[in-house]
Write an enzyme that holds these catalytic residues in place. Structure first.
Site, PDB file in Angstrom:
ATOM      1  N   ASP A 247      65.831  38.966   3.796  1.00 50.55           N
ATOM      2  CA  ASP A 247      65.293  38.808   2.445  1.00 50.55           C
ATOM      3  C   ASP A 247      63.985  38.030   2.475  1.00 50.55           C
ATOM      4  OD1 ASP A 247      67.525  40.017   1.494  1.00 50.55           O
ATOM      5  OD2 ASP A 247      68.328  38.285   0.423  1.00 50.55           O
TER       6      ASP A 247
ATOM      7  N   CYS B  86      71.555  32.484  -1.188  1.00 45.02           N
ATOM      8  CA  CYS B  86      70.516  33.011  -2.082  1.00 45.02           C
ATOM      9  C   CYS B  86      69.984  31.913  -3.005  1.00 45.02           C
ATOM     10  CB  CYS B  86      71.056  34.156  -2.931  1.00 45.02           C
ATOM     11  SG  CYS B  86      71.611  35.559  -1.965  1.00 45.02           S
TER      12      CYS B  86
ATOM     13  N   CYS C 172      69.500  37.863   6.479  1.00 46.51           N
ATOM     14  CA  CYS C 172      69.636  39.151   5.810  1.00 46.51           C
ATOM     15  C   CYS C 172      68.300  39.871   5.634  1.00 46.51           C
ATOM     16  CB  CYS C 172      70.356  38.990   4.478  1.00 46.51           C
ATOM     17  SG  CYS C 172      69.836  37.583   3.522  1.00 46.51           S
TER      18      CYS C 172
ATOM     19  N   CYS D  47      68.848  41.029  -2.036  1.00 45.38           N
ATOM     20  CA  CYS D  47      70.025  41.484  -2.775  1.00 45.38           C
ATOM     21  C   CYS D  47      69.950  41.033  -4.234  1.00 45.38           C
ATOM     22  CB  CYS D  47      71.284  40.928  -2.125  1.00 45.38           C
ATOM     23  SG  CYS D  47      71.397  39.142  -2.281  1.00 45.38           S
TER      24      CYS D  47
END
Lengths: 177, 149
Positions: B39, B107, B37, B64
């Protein structure tokens, strides 16, 4: 699902955007529900699900990152499962750019945002160029090292993409205020 | 997708956002990324080298809401713990505390990787420092021969 097969295009990274749009519109027209008003229920359902597949394939092939991922998926699953990494040097640079952009946003320094955007665009274009080169050599033979290289480049492209998305958000906010 | 109220709470009021001096020998830095993603997460701890207790922790995450909440939670948890205790932290505890849905489990994995890598960085720095100290202690003994009397 093979989006290339769905749209009847050769399986390669460099797709001609005009050709892609043309194939998409043709299929859209052929699968339009208006053409199936007289058809039986199962035929209508088939054409509808085919139309959904065509939309999805178009969405994937239009996108430089998604198209690369689709090609890689067709080459087989990633070795070592889902956990993929980029080098720590790359991460450090990505972090620095994101921090600089956050600072520029906070300071409302749009010329700095502009400079960072130019840098991100250059990185994006260079990575995109390398990726196209790796994919064209992969078309000859799918050597594992080359596949790994393509995966790494796609990951890098995603980081650049995220930075550019952030730049667009900042610009939109600046225009709105 | 809706975020849980625990995630929103950490996202809106993240704890311990910031930076510690990464050149400080008592600071360990963990920098991890989720290429899927885009990140990127940096988690830093300041450790008392005598007691091995984490005295401060800071993070900076570009990602996120769940990634921000996960790293925020980890900095809260590790403060006041020894690094050995901090190493026992599991991503499943983060998932439970924040009510993360299955698609956001990565995450919490990222936050676990970040704290482990920060601790590893601190330990590496300490080992290097101890190595230097030994070299310093050894130096005077070597001096007379250098004098060449």
């Amino acid at each position: 699902m093979d989006p290339f097969a769905t749209l009847g295009l050769p399986r390669r990274y460099d797709v001609d955007p005009g050709e892609l749009d043309r194939r998409y519109r043709e299929l859209q027209k052929a699968l339009h529900p208006d053409r199936y008003t007289g058809a039986g229920a199962s035929e209508r359902r088939m054409s509808l699900s085919k139309a959904v597949e065509v939309n999805e394939a178009y969405r994937v092939l239009r996108d430089d990152v998604k198209r690369a991922e689709a090609l890689l998926a067709l080459l087989g699953p990633a070795p070592g499962g889902e956990r993929e990494t980029v080098s720590s040097e790359f991460l450090m640079e990505a972090m620095e750019l994101r921090e600089a952009l956050a600072d520029a946003k906070h300071a409302r320094d749009l010329s700095q945002v502009q400079r960072l955007a130019a840098r991100a665009e250059a990185l994006w274009a260079e990575t995109r160029r390398q990726l196209a080169a790796v994919f064209s050599s992969l078309a000859q033979s799918a050597a594992p090292a080359e596949v790994a290289c393509a995966r790494a480049l796609v990951n890098q492209l995603k980081y650049h993409q995220r930075l550019l998305d952030e730049v667009s958000l900042i610009r939109e906010e600046a225009e709105a205020s | 997708m809706a975020y849980s109220k625990e995630v929103i709470e950490h996202y809106e009021q993240p704890r311990n956002v910031g930076t510690l001096d990464k050149e400080d020998p008592t600071v360990g830095t963990g920098l991890v990324g989720a290429p899927a993603c885009g990140d990127v997460m940096r988690l830093q701890i300041k450790v008392n080298p005598e007691t091995n207790v984490v005295e401060d922790a800071k993070f900076k995450t570009f990602g996120c809401g769940s990634a921000i909440a996960s790293s925020s939670l980890v900095t809260e948890w590790v403060k006041g713990k020894t690094i050995d205790e901090a190493l026992t932290l599991k991503n499943s505890q983060i998932v439970e505390e924040l009510n993360l849905p299955p698609v956001k489990i990565h995450c919490s994995v990222l936050a676990e990787d970040a704290i482990k890598s920060a601790i590893a960085d601190f330990r590496k720095k300490q080992a290097e420092r101890n190595g230097e100290r030994k070299a310093e202690n050894a130096a005077p003994a070597a001096q007379p021969s250098q004098g060449g009397k």
